[in-house]
Design an enzyme around this catalytic site. Sequence first.
Site, mmCIF file in Angstrom:
data_model
loop_
_atom_site.group_PDB
_atom_site.id
_atom_site.type_symbol
_atom_site.label_atom_id
_atom_site.label_comp_id
_atom_site.label_asym_id
_atom_site.label_seq_id
_atom_site.Cartn_x
_atom_site.Cartn_y
_atom_site.Cartn_z
ATOM 1 N N HIS A 1 0.819 -1.209 0.000
ATOM 2 C CA HIS A 1 0.000 0.000 0.000
ATOM 3 C C HIS A 1 0.854 1.261 0.000
ATOM 4 C CE1 HIS A 1 -4.131 -1.608 1.147
ATOM 5 N NE2 HIS A 1 -3.365 -2.683 1.135
ATOM 6 N N ASP B 1 -4.833 6.503 1.445
ATOM 7 C CA ASP B 1 -4.978 5.108 1.051
ATOM 8 C C ASP B 1 -6.396 4.609 1.275
ATOM 9 O OD1 ASP B 1 -3.275 2.514 0.408
ATOM 10 O OD2 ASP B 1 -4.679 1.982 2.005
#
Length: 478
Positions: free
Chosen positions: A23, A123
């Site tokens: 991520h 994110d």
Amino acid sequence: MAESAHGDEAPHILVVPYPAQGHMLPLLDLAHLLSLRGGGIAITVAVTSGNLPLLAPLLSKSPSIQPLSLPFSHPSLPPGLENTKDLPPSYFRALMLALSSLHGPLLSWARAHPRPISAIVSDIFVGWTQPLAAELGVPRLVFSPSGVLGTAASHSLFVRMPRRPPRPNDDDDDDDYPVAFPSLPNSPVYPWRKLSWLFRTYVEGDPASEFVRRNFLWNLEGYGFVVNSFEGLERAYLERPLEDLATKRVWAVGPVAPTAQGGERGGAPTVSPAEAGAWLDGFPEGSVVYVCFGSQAALAPPQAAAVAAALERSGAAFVWAVRGGTAVPEGFEETVKWRGKVIRGWAPQVEILGHAAVGWFLTHCGWNSVLEAAAAGVAMLTWPMSADQHVNARLLVEEARVAVPACDGGGAVPEPEELARIVAEAVSGERGRTVRERAKELGTKAAEAVREGGSSYRHLEGLIHELYKLKSCTSAKR
């Protein structure tokens, strides 16, 4: 894009990653691209104190990016746990919930900062930054480290909440109950066991489960999605409005440059790119299989033994990047040393995939690995294990047709003879040659996408233009 063209000060963007390898790195790569192409965009990257060292390569290359280090601890986590590295997936949910405690500190910082932020880019796993953005009166753009299809599928699950019939036991890893996605292009159907672990383990009323669902619903309240993908791979999912993302803008800006972080993307490699390249130089073009299952998955001893036996019996040359916790059978390396190389720890994956000798990649189908292989024009042997990997594998095998199935499931143990046959036919067979040709074509499309005038280049330009426009709107409201 020059500041003067907009007649206004450049935007100030707050970037909030989720501290997992797959991520964090692509979002930092995106931040690097915005700093290079954004005409003076100021970027602040917020991380917990323990993750601050991961920003060092980025900060050395991008002077317009500043770090914001936040102290972090939470009673639900062991002391010092601030990153998912070497952790089982069960910690993802706990860390998602714990990180929401940074809402208050970030709000205080943003309100006190002399240069107000004009947007948040965060994110997909930090959905709590959506109410933070609302409190600050700025838009939030959701960054997804998955593809467009994987992003749409995961959000669809938490909106529709499909449930399977009750079963006599609780083990759903073998459950083939079909779950359809009729509103997605090609109307895919996936068995229950191949759905996201975060969704499959949802328990109604459980605070952590409800927070995870709320996280995905918050994402759908955002201004739009920025996705690390490109039209040549996911055109069908960019041309048609996607289920539950239909009202959202989607910018496909990938592959974000994997070299933005240099050789330290995952820590110092145990084998240098030069050393790996020198070894690969001894093999013909396309003859080597690269084997790696990402930064999260450690193979169980029976799985590692099966992979080793298959590689030995296949006769193929290979490089196997072995994560800590995976036990390579004793004597294996000596037996295959003339055509096989085992790298323990972090391997220079981008450089290995980019070497002409590497034609195939036995992969878990994590999206970062998929894009790195696609950019290198390398065909894939798929072994999806969890998360969005089953969705990715189907895209690669059935739609893009740049991959061949090798194994399936995080707990699966392949039959060595069968896996050896698949590897050997991929390297030497006619079907393998055809798949490799398509993979090379996809690599050309990936390169064209990020060049000036390409689809991802234009999407990034459009994103930057939008950030400037949003800056003007938020400034006018203040």
